[in-house]
Design a protein around this motif. Sequence first.
Motif, PDB file in Angstrom:
ATOM      1  N   THR A  20       0.834  -1.201   0.000  1.00  0.00           N
ATOM      2  CA  THR A  20       0.000   0.000   0.000  1.00  0.00           C
ATOM      3  C   THR A  20       0.865   1.247   0.000  1.00  0.00           C
ATOM      4  N   GLU A  21       2.126   1.087   0.356  1.00  0.00           N
ATOM      5  CA  GLU A  21       3.095   2.168   0.239  1.00  0.00           C
ATOM      6  C   GLU A  21       4.476   1.547   0.114  1.00  0.00           C
ATOM      7  N   ALA A  22       5.433   2.356  -0.303  1.00  0.00           N
ATOM      8  CA  ALA A  22       6.808   1.892  -0.466  1.00  0.00           C
ATOM      9  C   ALA A  22       7.748   3.064  -0.227  1.00  0.00           C
ATOM     10  N   PHE A  23       9.016   2.755  -0.077  1.00  0.00           N
ATOM     11  CA  PHE A  23      10.056   3.762   0.107  1.00  0.00           C
ATOM     12  C   PHE A  23      11.235   3.370  -0.765  1.00  0.00           C
ATOM     13  N   ASP A  24      11.713   4.309  -1.587  1.00  0.00           N
ATOM     14  CA  ASP A  24      12.778   3.970  -2.514  1.00  0.00           C
ATOM     15  C   ASP A  24      13.594   5.212  -2.855  1.00  0.00           C
ATOM     16  N   LYS A  25      14.824   4.960  -3.253  1.00  0.00           N
ATOM     17  CA  LYS A  25      15.732   5.968  -3.783  1.00  0.00           C
ATOM     18  C   LYS A  25      15.872   7.205  -2.898  1.00  0.00           C
ATOM     19  N   GLN A  26      16.173   6.970  -1.632  1.00  0.00           N
ATOM     20  CA  GLN A  26      16.412   8.091  -0.732  1.00  0.00           C
ATOM     21  C   GLN A  26      17.740   8.769  -1.083  1.00  0.00           C
ATOM     22  N   TRP A  27      17.789  10.069  -0.822  1.00  0.00           N
ATOM     23  CA  TRP A  27      19.027  10.811  -1.012  1.00  0.00           C
ATOM     24  C   TRP A  27      19.199  11.715   0.194  1.00  0.00           C
TER      25      TRP A  27
END
Length: 182
Positions: free
Chosen positions: A97-104
């Motif tokens: 239902t949600e995701a987290f990706d490519k943090q900087w």
Amino acid sequence: LLCPIFYSRDGGQTWQKSAFKNLPRESGAMVAGGGDPVFAADANGTLYFSWINLYLVNFSQIFMGMFWVSSTDGGATWTRASNDIIGRAQIVSMNATEAFDKQWLAVDRTTSPYRNTVYAAMFHPDAKGLNIDLRKKAPDSASFSQIGTRVTPAGFKFVQFASTAVDPVGGVHVTFFGSKDS
């Protein structure tokens, strides 16, 4: 699936490997994927490291977690805060239902009131849409805010690859790749 950390104390002539392993804390966790290693340093020399793990807990739950640690000795040893999560989502029945990706990461190293605040811009799709979020960790805080600031205005059909920077007077700037075309 690990991101080993090597550090040098002689300008890069020789390298040593840190004992730190970028694994989730949950007991019974098994890493199935991950990456996106990012470093940033504050004005006092504290080094921050962030990464992503896709992992199973007790072979029954799947999570995507974005974590962080810090080092005050140039990367030889690392300290995990009790809340080392920048973002975390559970994947249920192979659907998220949600995701987290490519943090900087970026750190304010100016003399502004936000000096040594750590910022993490990331791709954060959720029920509200495709978003680029910005989360922050104040210098006197042991964790990142879990409610981010939405950077993306409505109407984007695709967003990804956020980048953040702090200008010489402490202004925070976030860029991303985005398209409103279908």
